[in-house]
Design an enzyme around this catalytic site. Structure first.
Site, short mmCIF file in Angstrom:
data_model
loop_
_atom_site.label_atom_id
_atom_site.label_comp_id
_atom_site.label_asym_id
_atom_site.label_seq_id
_atom_site.Cartn_x
_atom_site.Cartn_y
_atom_site.Cartn_z
N LYS A 91 0.80 -1.23 0.00
CA LYS A 91 0.00 0.00 0.00
C LYS A 91 0.83 1.28 0.00
O LYS A 91 0.54 2.20 -0.76
CB LYS A 91 -0.90 0.02 1.24
CG LYS A 91 -2.08 -0.91 1.13
CD LYS A 91 -3.17 -0.50 2.12
CE LYS A 91 -4.41 -1.31 1.88
NZ LYS A 91 -4.68 -2.28 2.92
N ARG A 135 -6.47 -7.74 -11.77
CA ARG A 135 -7.16 -8.94 -12.26
C ARG A 135 -8.53 -8.54 -12.80
O ARG A 135 -8.95 -7.40 -12.64
CB ARG A 135 -7.36 -9.92 -11.09
CG ARG A 135 -8.21 -9.28 -9.99
CD ARG A 135 -8.69 -10.23 -8.93
NE ARG A 135 -9.68 -9.57 -8.09
CZ ARG A 135 -9.40 -8.90 -6.97
NH1 ARG A 135 -8.15 -8.78 -6.55
NH2 ARG A 135 -10.37 -8.34 -6.29
#
Ligand code: MV4
Length: 671
Positions: free
Chosen positions: A116, A297
């Site tokens: 992150k 994805r």
């Protein structure tokens, strides 16, 4: 284009990928674990390869086995679906090393978004808006407290390697900071092997809005607008829709542009989703959205984007992976209408949304068409196992605007009929029917805020439901009696009649149902012409109808009514539009059922797994003798004989999963 691809996944997404590959003339290879040998995705594919035992760590997560399967099958490329190996950079690299194409982004792009803090720094330098805060290397507690003071309370501490809400702590004042920091660091280290944290301004009223992006290997990148996934439960999405309600066009444009910049900054190729958090304390505003993370994805909720753009995102993935340019440019893409997806799960809202394991004895989905799409990986008769995600299907609806789409959603959910496992359909209907959802008063706290409206107490079966159940039982008995008569010499023998007949008289009967703790005992009169009269709590109901293949078409006091009816032993499920009821038929006078006899049937007190069967069929047992051991909720429960008698039937063996109320065995008490 590829001639053959392998799909390294299972369930609905494997089926979804196979559907598009087939339409493009591409041969498909499925992989399966032992639990999935008969699964829908295996049946759909042109060929299938076993990759190991049921646990995912020994099958769908085995990169080496899957790559070997791909090589052996002659596939040229591998589609990872979502979950499992879809965001595993090492898998992408290992495929390339084996001369196979990964239908997904470059490994470097997966890694860039993996942590992150680093992703945030990267986005900041690409001018993508990020939540104000600190995401540097200095992890000194006093230093971080100073940063938190500068940001202003409330502050959110996030583990940089965290996900799904893990390693997150909200802090409202300086005095609470040290303990919360230690907690987030401990969770980061324990769950992700990384104690590093970042600090953010805590947004009090956030909406989850994500942008679908696509990039090709020729330097082109576009976005396919947004999805609003604010309705979540414990970081699990429940409803997803596109476009985001009330999104100002200027904000849509700004978010789309930021998402494309994000993709370009990491050299992205393929389908990706850039997640933003929008601060809606003052409504949706073009300057109040912030980058959260990027999912590298195809996502579960991609169908809502397909419904509003008319594009097939799996087809785009295959083209891009084969080296083709994007099929369309940004100016070719437009939003048409509104789409909503509901995730239908085998889980029990009344039991804290515990997964509900068992066989799908009945699975009837609404009819598909331009307004309704169902993506599923299971068929009637398949089982929901404890090994995988208990999602039954994704229901996606489309219409010209949000209000119309919402009506489609309610109608389609109401037309679902599932028996054998508990489902969240009632909960989804409550959501779809909630006025705050209709008004698009959305944020990530929606479900918690309206919890009391969404999780209503279990409704007792009313007279209509009891009448449907009684009619179903009577019709089943008649069917059994007809079958018996057909096989006997005297087919008109009155002894083959299932009704409590009397010559020149109408007969009557008494049916005893158990509705949870409530006993519902009702008199049933047999009337002329096959009708029956049921004496309920509020009065009598005259009923007639027909039962075909689990569907009950009834007329109750002159009113037509349709319901699903599933019977397993004495366990009845009545599926009415939008509500299902489980009733137990107590010691019925029932010629058609061998497991009833003169004794009783023993039902599973809760869903679980049979770990031991202590008796054999035919065994004589004493009152109180242990018969079976059921493991449920991490505890063992002994099923004991209620009276002395003989075990006339064993319905399950050790290792079997059973649903709550399932008839485990039958005892003849020999009166
Ligand atoms: C936040 C937030 C409020 N303020 N960040 C939760 C999971 C992770 N992906 C991001 N999450 C949040 N980050 C700041 N600065 C509130 C959440 C949040 C949330 C976000 C998206 C969807 C559902 C959520 C549920 C609870 C909290």
């Amino acid at each position: 284009m590829f001639r053959k691809i392998l799909i390294a996944n299972r369930g609905e997404i494997a089926c979804r990928v196979i559907r598009t590959a087939r339409s493009m003339g591409i041969a498909t290879v499925a992989v399966y674990s032992d639990a999935d040998a008969q699964a829908r995705h295996v049946a759909m594919a042109d060929s299938a390869i076993r990759i190991g035992p049921a646990p995912v760590s020994e099958s769908y997560l085995r990169a080496d086995t899957i790559i070997e399967a791909a090589r052996a099958s002659g596939a040229e490329a591998v589609h990872p679906g979502y979950g499992f190996l879809s965001e595993n950079a090492e898998f992408a690299e290992a495929l390339a090393a084996a001369g196979l194409v990964f239908i997904g982004p470059p490994a470097s792009a997966i890694r860039a978004m993996g942590l992150k803090g680093a992703a945030k720094a990267l986005m900041e330098s690409a001018k993508v808006p990020v939540v104000p805060g600190y995401h540097g290397d200095n992890q000194d507690a006093d230093f971080l407290l100073g940063q938190a003071e500068a940001i202003g309370w409330p502050v959110l501490i996030k583990a940089v390697a965290g996900g799904g809400g893990k390693g997150m702590r909200r802090v409202d004042k300086a005095a609470d900071f040290a303990a919360a920091l230690a907690g987030a660091q401990r969770e980061g280290a324990g769950s992700f092997g990384n104690p590093k944290v970042l600090l953010e301004k805590y947004l009090v009223k956030p909406r989850h809005i994500e942008i679908q992006v696509f990039a090709d290997s020729h330097g082109n990148a576009v976005h396919l607008f947004e999805r609003d996934c604010s309705v979540q439960r414990r970081h699990q999405k429940v409803l997803e829709e596109a476009p985001a309600p009330d999104m100002p066009p200027a904000m849509r444009q700004a978010m789309g542009k930021a998402a494309v910049e994000a993709a370009k900054a990491i050299g992205y190729v393929g389908a990706g989703t850039v997640e933003f958090i929008a601060d809606v304390a003052d409504g949706l505003r073009p300057d109040r959205f912030y980058f959260m993370e990027m999912n590298t994805r195809l996502q579960v909720e991609h169908p809502v984007t397909e419904m509003i753009t008319g594009q097939d995102l799996v087809a785009w993935q295959l083209r891009v992976a084969a080296g083709e340019p994007l099929p369309l440019q940004q100016s070719d893409l437009h939003i048409q209408g509104h789409a909503i997806e509901a995730r239908i799960y085998a889980e029990d809202p009344a039991k804290g949304f515990l997964p509900s394991i068992g066989k799908l004895h009945q699975l009837r989905a609404p009819a598909e068409g331009p307004h309704v799409r169902v993506d599923t990986g299971v068929r009637e008769g398949d089982s929901v196992t404890p090994f995988y995600d208990p999602m039954i299907a994704k229901l996606i609806v489309w219409d010209a605007d949000r209000a119309a789409a919402l009506r489609q959603l309610r109608r389609a959910l109401g037309n679902y009929r599932i028996a054998g496992v508990a489902t969240n359909i009632g909960f989804l209907l409550a959501l779809a029917g909630h006025e705050a959802f209709a008004a698009a008063d959305l944020d990530t706290g929606f479900i918690e805020r309206f919890r009391a409206d969404l999780l209503p107490d279990r409704k007792p079966a009313d007279d209509q439901v009891i009448a449907l159940a009684a009619l179903g039982v009577v019709l089943q008995r008649r069917q059994a009696a007809t079958d018996t008569a057909r096989n006997s010499a005297d087919r008109y023998s009155p002894w083959a009649s299932a009704d409590g007949w009397r010559l020149n008289d109408t007969g009557f009967d008494e049916l005893h149902f158990k509705d949870g703790e409530d006993d519902r005992i009702c008199r049933v009169d047999y009337l002329a012409g096959g009708a029956i009269r049921i004496h309920g709590q509020a009065g009598a109901i005259e009923a007639r109808g027909a039962l075909t293949d689990g569907s009950l078409d009834a007329v109750l006091n002159g009113q037509r009514s349709h319901a699903g009816l599933v019977r397993q032993g004495n366990d009845l499920t009545i599926l009415c539009p939008g509500a299902s009821h489980r009733l137990l038929l107590v010691a019925p006078r029932d010629a058609g059922d061998e497991d009833v006899g003169t004794g009783g049937a023993l039902a599973a007190p809760m869903p679980g797994k049979i770990v031991q069967v202590l008796v054999a069929e035919g065994a004589a047992v004493a009152k109180g003798q242990a018969l079976m051991v059921l493991e449920a909720m991490k505890m063992e429960h002994t099923i004991a004989a209620p009276a002395a008698g003989k075990v006339s039937k064993l319905h399950y063996a050790a290792g079997d999963q059973v649903v709550e109320g399932a008839t485990l065995l039958a005892i003849e008490t020999g009166e």
